[in-house]
Scaffold this active site. Structure first.
Site, short mmCIF file in Angstrom:
data_model
loop_
_atom_site.label_atom_id
_atom_site.label_comp_id
_atom_site.label_asym_id
_atom_site.label_seq_id
_atom_site.Cartn_x
_atom_site.Cartn_y
_atom_site.Cartn_z
N ILE A 240 0.85 -1.21 0.00
CA ILE A 240 0.00 0.00 0.00
C ILE A 240 0.88 1.24 0.00
CG2 ILE A 240 -2.05 -0.99 1.10
CD1 ILE A 240 -0.98 0.39 3.75
N ALA A 241 2.18 1.07 -0.32
CA ALA A 241 3.11 2.20 -0.20
C ALA A 241 3.21 2.96 -1.52
CB ALA A 241 4.47 1.69 0.26
N ARG A 242 4.02 2.48 -2.43
CA ARG A 242 4.18 3.11 -3.74
C ARG A 242 4.60 2.05 -4.74
NH1 ARG A 242 1.70 6.80 -2.48
NH2 ARG A 242 2.18 9.03 -2.50
N GLU A 271 1.72 3.20 -12.61
CA GLU A 271 0.25 3.28 -12.55
C GLU A 271 -0.25 4.58 -13.18
OE1 GLU A 271 0.05 3.06 -8.17
OE2 GLU A 271 -0.67 5.13 -8.17
N HIS A 289 -5.16 2.18 -6.14
CA HIS A 289 -4.57 3.22 -5.28
C HIS A 289 -5.65 3.95 -4.48
CE1 HIS A 289 -0.88 6.07 -4.87
NE2 HIS A 289 -1.59 6.04 -3.75
C1 8YV Z 1 -3.27 9.75 -2.36
C2 8YV Z 1 -1.35 8.53 -1.21
O1 8YV Z 1 -4.57 9.46 -2.61
O2 8YV Z 1 -1.25 10.13 0.51
C3 8YV Z 1 -0.62 9.41 -0.26
O3 8YV Z 1 0.62 9.39 -0.26
O4 8YV Z 1 -0.78 7.68 -1.78
C4 8YV Z 1 -2.82 8.68 -1.40
O5 8YV Z 1 -3.42 8.92 -0.16
C5 8YV Z 1 -2.55 9.87 -3.67
O6 8YV Z 1 -1.19 10.00 -3.53
C6 8YV Z 1 -3.11 11.04 -4.47
O7 8YV Z 1 -2.36 12.20 -4.35
#
Ligand code: 8YV
Length: 331
Positions: A240-242, A271, A289
């Site tokens: 759930i990170a990147r 993505e 995401h």
């Molecule tokens: C966002 C996320 O929805 O906060 C983060 O880092 O990954 C998500 O909560 C996404 O990055 C949109 O900007």
């Protein structure tokens, strides 16, 4: 004559209430169609803007900053900020902010849910049911692995990692191990019942491995073929990170060859495009995401991003700066 309001670009669509609030303080260039701007369009739209409400979709790097000298504040609607070259912003005197804390519990809920859905094969069994495959009970139908009493491995132990650890230890009786560059102080570790281990031990011992570390050049492909090879064949991996923290091609191959049991992925390399092999595999749960996507949390994130923009351009120190050192050049 009334003072003119600073101009800001709101790069993606946001809640109407957020937009109305921003319009009280700024001349707002909004994006009601929610177009994802390419670099050239973003650069053109940013001309003359003092501030920007950005999301993970907008890349803020040195060339853009050089072409937009009036830009002073970038308020990111996300806790992660790997879309922003922060040193380049600091060098250009551009203050950046993010949205920490308000999304921690919601994101941890989702991470836990994705891990459970992965271990208990929820998406795979739902597809089977919808496709008319359920004609009889069978003793081994969609047998997965237990969450309760198993070993939860967490890579990255910031706020969201700690919130997942708490759920695992206190809610599900899991043994919690984690790896992070810096070990938590004992008074933080103890209530989470979490034990620091080496990355190698984490990979070898986790029944369910959850990734919650920020993306950077150092964490690029932190989970690749070599790391997957250390995991147990019965283990699950949840990201759930990147995207980019996992080598998606190596993961697809490990899943195909059942070198790990299953994966739950909310983020992907490149993505919203996905590695095509991931779409073909049964033992992977895929979500677009959405880990922070509860209505309440998305509202709180939008409000905090607006708070940051309003404060910083209004001459007040914003609540959650990423590069507070840029505040000196702005104030
Ligand atoms: C966002 C996320 O929805 O906060 C983060 O880092 O990954 C998500 O909560 C996404 O990055 C949109 O900007």
């Amino acid at each position: 004559m009334p003072e003119s309001k600073p101009a800001v670009l709101v790069a993606r669509a946001v809640f109407p209430q957020t937009l109305q609030r921003l319009q009280q303080h700024f001349e707002v260039q909004a994006n009601p169609d929610d177009t994802v701007y390419d670099g050239a369009t973003l650069q053109a739209l940013l001309q003359g803007q003092a501030g920007m409400l950005a999301t993970g979709s907008e890349r803020i790097a040195a060339a853009l900053l050089a072409a937009c000298p009036q830009l002073r504040v970038v308020a990111n609607l996300a806790v992660g900020f790997n879309n922003i070259d922060v040193p380049a912003c600091t060098a250009a005197g551009v203050l950046c902010t993010n949205t920490p804390d308000v999304l921690t519990e919601t994101t941890a809920d989702f991470g836990f849910a994705l891990m459970m859905a992965t271990a208990r094969r929820m998406a795979e069994s739902e597809r089977f049911l919808r496709q008319g495959g359920w004609t009889k009970w069978a003793y081994d139908m969609f047998t997965g692995s237990d969450i309760h009493g198993s070993t939860l491995g967490i890579l990255g132990m910031g706020r969201i990692g700690q919130a997942i650890a708490r759920r695992g230890a206190l809610g599900f009786g899991m043994r919690v191990i984690y790896h992070n560059r810096s070990r938590l102080p004992p008074d933080q570790e103890q209530p989470l019942q979490a034990t620091w281990v080496s990355k190698e031990a984490l990979l070898q011992q986790a029944d369910h491995l959850v990734l919650v570390l920020p993306y950077s050049a150092q964490s690029h492909h932190a989970i690749g073929a070599a790391e997957l090879a250390l995991m147990q064949p019965s283990a699950t991996l949840t990201n759930i990170a990147r995207g980019g923290i996992v080598d998606d091609a190596a993961l697809a191959q490990a899943l195909r060859e059942r070198r790990i049991a299953a994966a739950g992925l909310d983020v992907f390399e490149g993505e919203p495009k996905l590695h095509p092999a991931l779409l073909e595999l049964p033992n992977v749960v895929l979500t677009p995401h959405i880990a922070s996507a509860s209505v309440a949390t998305r509202r709180a994130m939008a409000e905090l991003a607006a708070d940051n923009l309003i404060a910083a351009l209004g001459g007040t120190r914003p609540p959650t700066p990423i590069n507070p050192q840029a505040w000196a050049s702005l104030a």
